[in-house]
Design a protein around this motif. Structure first.
Motif, PDB file in Angstrom:
ATOM      1  N   PHE A  35     -15.444  23.098  -0.500  1.00 46.00           N
ATOM      2  CA  PHE A  35     -15.386  23.577   0.817  1.00 46.00           C
ATOM      3  C   PHE A  35     -13.880  23.205   1.424  1.00 46.00           C
ATOM      4  O   PHE A  35     -13.468  23.983   2.193  1.00 46.00           O
ATOM      5  N   LEU A  36     -13.481  21.999   0.798  1.00 41.76           N
ATOM      6  CA  LEU A  36     -12.389  21.302   1.093  1.00 41.76           C
ATOM      7  C   LEU A  36     -10.956  22.237   0.804  1.00 41.76           C
ATOM      8  O   LEU A  36      -9.814  22.469   1.390  1.00 41.76           O
ATOM      9  N   ARG A  37     -10.942  22.736  -0.562  1.00 37.79           N
ATOM     10  CA  ARG A  37     -10.219  23.445  -1.035  1.00 37.79           C
ATOM     11  C   ARG A  37      -9.913  24.937  -0.367  1.00 37.79           C
ATOM     12  O   ARG A  37      -8.643  25.359  -0.181  1.00 37.79           O
ATOM     13  N   ASP A  38     -10.991  25.483   0.424  1.00 38.61           N
ATOM     14  CA  ASP A  38     -10.808  26.583   1.203  1.00 38.61           C
ATOM     15  C   ASP A  38      -9.905  26.109   2.465  1.00 38.61           C
ATOM     16  O   ASP A  38      -9.155  26.886   2.792  1.00 38.61           O
ATOM     17  N   GLY A  39     -10.095  24.880   3.095  1.00 36.75           N
ATOM     18  CA  GLY A  39      -9.408  24.526   3.961  1.00 36.75           C
ATOM     19  C   GLY A  39      -7.871  24.356   3.781  1.00 36.75           C
ATOM     20  O   GLY A  39      -7.067  24.607   4.486  1.00 36.75           O
ATOM     21  N   LEU A  40      -7.578  23.817   2.698  1.00 31.65           N
ATOM     22  CA  LEU A  40      -6.274  23.635   2.087  1.00 31.65           C
ATOM     23  C   LEU A  40      -5.360  24.966   2.083  1.00 31.65           C
ATOM     24  O   LEU A  40      -4.312  25.070   2.389  1.00 31.65           O
ATOM     25  N   GLY A  43      -4.255  26.138   5.334  1.00 37.82           N
ATOM     26  CA  GLY A  43      -3.413  25.573   6.093  1.00 37.82           C
ATOM     27  C   GLY A  43      -3.832  24.260   6.760  1.00 37.82           C
ATOM     28  O   GLY A  43      -2.977  23.731   7.583  1.00 37.82           O
ATOM     29  N   GLU A  44      -5.145  23.875   6.446  1.00 39.71           N
ATOM     30  CA  GLU A  44      -5.844  22.884   7.245  1.00 39.71           C
ATOM     31  C   GLU A  44      -5.451  21.550   6.639  1.00 39.71           C
ATOM     32  O   GLU A  44      -5.233  21.114   5.547  1.00 39.71           O
ATOM     33  N   ARG A  45      -5.725  20.374   7.513  1.00 38.14           N
ATOM     34  CA  ARG A  45      -5.772  19.098   6.655  1.00 38.14           C
ATOM     35  C   ARG A  45      -7.237  18.884   6.564  1.00 38.14           C
ATOM     36  O   ARG A  45      -8.065  19.230   7.377  1.00 38.14           O
ATOM     37  N   VAL A  46      -7.377  18.058   5.273  1.00 42.13           N
ATOM     38  CA  VAL A  46      -8.724  18.106   5.015  1.00 42.13           C
ATOM     39  C   VAL A  46      -9.192  16.763   4.790  1.00 42.13           C
ATOM     40  O   VAL A  46      -8.415  15.885   4.465  1.00 42.13           O
ATOM     41  N   ARG A  65      -7.490  20.351  -9.109  1.00 40.52           N
ATOM     42  CA  ARG A  65      -6.511  21.594  -8.839  1.00 40.52           C
ATOM     43  C   ARG A  65      -6.539  21.725  -7.311  1.00 40.52           C
ATOM     44  O   ARG A  65      -7.353  21.474  -6.509  1.00 40.52           O
ATOM     45  N   ASP A  66      -5.296  21.649  -7.068  1.00 36.10           N
ATOM     46  CA  ASP A  66      -4.739  21.769  -5.665  1.00 36.10           C
ATOM     47  C   ASP A  66      -4.827  20.597  -4.662  1.00 36.10           C
ATOM     48  O   ASP A  66      -4.361  20.535  -3.641  1.00 36.10           O
ATOM     49  N   THR A  73       0.922  14.124   0.039  1.00 35.40           N
ATOM     50  CA  THR A  73       1.457  14.470   1.310  1.00 35.40           C
ATOM     51  C   THR A  73       0.712  14.171   2.587  1.00 35.40           C
ATOM     52  O   THR A  73       1.164  14.334   3.644  1.00 35.40           O
ATOM     53  N   GLY A  74      -0.416  13.684   2.358  1.00 37.02           N
ATOM     54  CA  GLY A  74      -1.446  13.556   3.453  1.00 37.02           C
ATOM     55  C   GLY A  74      -2.234  14.644   3.957  1.00 37.02           C
ATOM     56  O   GLY A  74      -2.914  14.481   4.862  1.00 37.02           O
ATOM     57  N   ALA A  75      -1.861  15.800   3.476  1.00 41.26           N
ATOM     58  CA  ALA A  75      -2.620  17.147   3.700  1.00 41.26           C
ATOM     59  C   ALA A  75      -4.222  16.862   3.384  1.00 41.26           C
ATOM     60  O   ALA A  75      -5.147  17.272   4.055  1.00 41.26           O
ATOM     61  N   ALA A  76      -4.535  16.046   2.433  1.00 45.24           N
ATOM     62  CA  ALA A  76      -5.934  15.731   1.963  1.00 45.24           C
ATOM     63  C   ALA A  76      -5.978  14.127   1.964  1.00 45.24           C
ATOM     64  O   ALA A  76      -4.985  13.432   1.661  1.00 45.24           O
ATOM     65  N   GLN A  77      -7.176  13.711   2.695  1.00 40.12           N
ATOM     66  CA  GLN A  77      -7.308  12.338   2.637  1.00 40.12           C
ATOM     67  C   GLN A  77      -8.744  12.019   2.013  1.00 40.12           C
ATOM     68  O   GLN A  77      -9.757  12.822   2.288  1.00 40.12           O
ATOM     69  N   VAL A  78      -9.084  10.910   1.561  1.00 41.41           N
ATOM     70  CA  VAL A  78     -10.287  10.481   1.397  1.00 41.41           C
ATOM     71  C   VAL A  78     -10.353   9.122   2.124  1.00 41.41           C
ATOM     72  O   VAL A  78      -9.600   8.278   2.015  1.00 41.41           O
ATOM     73  N   ARG A  79     -11.714   9.093   2.985  1.00 39.78           N
ATOM     74  CA  ARG A  79     -12.037   8.163   3.817  1.00 39.78           C
ATOM     75  C   ARG A  79     -13.130   7.402   3.360  1.00 39.78           C
ATOM     76  O   ARG A  79     -14.262   8.203   3.187  1.00 39.78           O
ATOM     77  N   SER A  80     -13.605   6.218   3.778  1.00 46.02           N
ATOM     78  CA  SER A  80     -14.728   5.716   3.821  1.00 46.02           C
ATOM     79  C   SER A  80     -15.550   6.022   4.978  1.00 46.02           C
ATOM     80  O   SER A  80     -15.035   6.274   5.812  1.00 46.02           O
ATOM     81  N   LEU A  81     -16.773   6.001   4.911  1.00 50.68           N
ATOM     82  CA  LEU A  81     -17.944   6.219   5.896  1.00 50.68           C
ATOM     83  C   LEU A  81     -17.513   5.175   7.101  1.00 50.68           C
ATOM     84  O   LEU A  81     -17.249   5.619   8.439  1.00 50.68           O
ATOM     85  N   ASP A  82     -17.334   3.804   6.912  1.00 49.07           N
ATOM     86  CA  ASP A  82     -16.845   3.000   8.103  1.00 49.07           C
ATOM     87  C   ASP A  82     -15.790   3.244   8.705  1.00 49.07           C
ATOM     88  O   ASP A  82     -15.556   3.261   9.732  1.00 49.07           O
TER      89      ASP A  82
END
Length: 281
Positions: A35-40, A43-46, A65-66, A73-82
């Protein structure tokens, strides 16, 4: 139903809001990455939002991949629920919608085409009070997507919550992968109405339908509550009566727009003064 199958809207909106029930956490991550790869690619931030620590998942994605360059670069980020929702307590729907609206506008200001989020929200809906608040948020964030470049996949662990609990949330999404869920109630672009009502309403889901309507808390515009019924395949007389009562309590008229002729005939037989049916042409 397979986790990889999804029920789509009968009329695709220009945004996407998907509810994903999963039984295996690894399956959630796999689908979230797709789902997020489609966003990248768009051109979306994910953002990938996980219930545990973010770092192990981020390290795992560095090999996908990707994602390596995007994470750097910050285009993709992993965040905790909190971190994304403030805490795992009962959320405030308005505040959470505002937080995502601001994050979306920040992404656009930074040169992205929008913000796309895949979130494992299981910990936010474990209790009835949490589910009530989060379901109200789900409808409000659908409304926000009318005007903001925001897309989301809300994931729930069915093995922990049970299918009835997940259904309370899935029915407020335009897309889901619950095979036994017969109806959907979700905000649509205002040119189509206020909300779409799709699928089937019968005695098996009357209670869930009433709960969904209450949580959506539809507000009249010019004394009308306009529902796009073009994707509504069936409803019985009890559902029509409930819609009429819902409108009366809000001093409004429910308008079922683009409904099937049989709905109009049934409404005429019931003579419900707070309900109007406009037949699809």
């Amino acid at each position: 139903m397979s986790e990889r199958s999804a029920v789509l809207t009968d009329q695709q909106p220009r945004y996407r809001h998907l509810c994903w029930a999963y039984d295996d956490p690894a399956g959630f991550v796999t689908h979230a990455v797709e789902f997020l790869r489609d966003g990248l690619a768009a051109g979306e931030r994910v953002w990938l939002i996980v219930s545990g620590p973010a770092e192990p998942v981020r390290d795992q994605l560095l090999g996908a991949r990707d994602f390596a360059d995007a994470l750097l670069t910050g285009a993709a980020q992993v965040r905790s629920l909190d971190g994304a929702y403030g805490s795992t307590a009962t959320i405030d729907p308005a505040s959470q919608v505002a937080a995502y609206r601001n994050a979306t506008r920040e992404a656009v200001a930074d040169g992205y085409t929008g913000l796309r989020v895949a979130a494992d929200a299981t910990e936010l809906v474990r209790t009835p009070a949490q589910r009530d608040a989060f379901a109200r948020y789900e409808h409000r964030v659908n409304e926000m997507m009318r005007t903001e470049a925001f897309r989301a996949m809300c994931a729930y662990d069915r093995s922990r919550l049970g299918e009835p609990a997940v259904a309370e949330l899935a029915c407020l999404h335009p897309e889901h992968n619950l095979g036994q869920l017969l109806f959907r109630l979700y905000a649509v672009p205002l040119s189509q109405g206020q909300t779409a009502l799709a699928g089937e309403l019968d005695p098996s889901n009357h209670d869930l339908f009433r709960t969904a309507l209450d949580r959506a808390d539809l507000r009249p515009v010019d004394n009308e509550l306009v529902l796009d019924a073009h994707g509504l395949r069936f409803l019985d007389h009890r559902a029509l009566i409930h819609l009429s009562e819902y409108a009366r309590d809000r001093h409004a008229t429910v308008v079922l727009r683009a409904a099937r002729p049989g709905v109009a005939r049934l409404a005429a037989l019931l003579d419900l003064p707070d309900l109007r049916v406009e037949v699809a042409r």
